[in-house]
Design an enzyme around this catalytic site. Sequence first.
Site, PDB file in Angstrom:
ATOM      1  N   CYS A 112     -66.830   5.070  11.834  1.00 43.58           N
ATOM      2  CA  CYS A 112     -67.018   4.307  12.244  1.00 43.58           C
ATOM      3  C   CYS A 112     -65.838   4.826  13.803  1.00 43.58           C
ATOM      4  CB  CYS A 112     -66.550   2.764  12.398  1.00 43.58           C
ATOM      5  SG  CYS A 112     -64.793   2.520  11.587  1.00 43.58           S
ATOM      6  N   ASP A 147     -63.687  -5.030  11.971  1.00 43.65           N
ATOM      7  CA  ASP A 147     -64.138  -3.902  12.521  1.00 43.65           C
ATOM      8  C   ASP A 147     -65.447  -3.327  12.203  1.00 43.65           C
ATOM      9  OD1 ASP A 147     -64.402  -1.131  13.421  1.00 43.65           O
ATOM     10  OD2 ASP A 147     -63.726  -0.277  11.827  1.00 43.65           O
TER      11      ASP A 147
END
Length: 476
Positions: free
Chosen positions: A279, A245
């Site tokens: 994020c 990620d």
Amino acid sequence: MTARDAVTTDLELGGVSDVLSPYDGTVVGTVNLSPVESAPAIVERALLGASMAGALARSRRSDILFRAAALVEARAQELARTISLEAGKPLRQARKEVARCVNTLRLSGEEAKRLVGETIPFDSYPGSEDRSGYYTLEPLGVILAITPFNDPLNLVAHKLGPAIATGNSVILKPSLLAPLSAQALVEILWEAGASRDALQIVHGGAEIASALVRDKRIRMVTFTGGPVTGEAITREAGLKKIAMDLGGNAPVIVMADCDLKDAAQSCVSGAFWAAGQNCIGTQRIFVAEAAYEPFVRYVVELTRKMVVGDPLDEATDMGPMIAEEQAARIERWVDDAISNGAKVLTGHRRRGALYEPTVLVDVPCDVRVWADEVFAPVVSITKFSDLQQALDAANAPESSLHAGVFTSRLEIALGAAERLQAGGVMINDSSDYRFDGMPFGGFKYGSLGREGVRFAMTEMTQPKVVCFRRNRALSS
């Protein structure tokens, strides 16, 4: 180097590393660093642990995870304080992270019992009528997990819980900026019955991480961090599984038919949670022209009411960024946007690592606060008159994790969800929503594989086929 790389690429230090409070710079703990020369022995120990972990009954794996969840829950206040001290999260947010960690471990314990394969219809192909069988999901062996600072407890749980549930051995390398929560969780898992060979924690910087990544005996690297570091890992890893990620640039679309006050509250929370170091944090908001002025007014009012300061103060809504250099970095990015025509409606003031939540309008699409992941408490708002143009602009960045859409019309919600290029589309919620059991990952550049307990477990296993040819004698 991107914002996230700047805070996830650690330097190799001496034998002990101090952990500093991002709020006042005081030492809040220390960790012992593993020398680079110890990497082969760490992997050798993990290989021994892998044989034990793979042989552990599903019920036993589940018991360890449920016991660990109970211990985390019992120590919630202590763990929340640790998160606040080392990562700068306000206590209220830190408590929520601890609660999510409990849920992640329990989900892992539940899924450990449901880790199954399927029967295979061999007779669906002519010539295989006398064959039957199935496949199982087997552990990979040794997994290397590298985690960031921004969710120092729950993001660790998202890697350790599925690894234990699938019978793998795991080596954890947390960020040196916030390693204390990770250390505490590993010790809790040991206390709950996890093997110290099958679960190890390694503190250090880029050199020890690289040595482990390069080791052929490690079968998977799971990494959360910045794209520059992610690319370096892919170059070094060789032939092994990789899950990553690497961030996003989350858009939210606000239609005029929605509840504007609710949308504003959700977007303010989504933009400034964890000082924007998130994020899936809301970064770009596209507002229908008819709703633009009242929506912006609500956002500014809510943002100005936020209390910024000591994360240990119960009244604090937003604490510091992880380091003063990161607050200075976003200050420069916003200054650049202003010099190119952006306007500050509130915020853009810095005191050390404290950077006030900032709302921008009239932001050019080619400046960094719009085009790159800010990973900071800054949100940019623009208006649109054509929904398709807004969707095209929302999809423009090369990395994408989550998006949000606020509307009361089902056809708009479904149409936007179909056209948004994101790993998750939140309807009548900001981009900053995640349930720990859902598949989590992004579209386009910067995402490989999925987290979310059951989906991470799929990444951490490999299928084994067992096929029986009938009418052949089998003896014990």
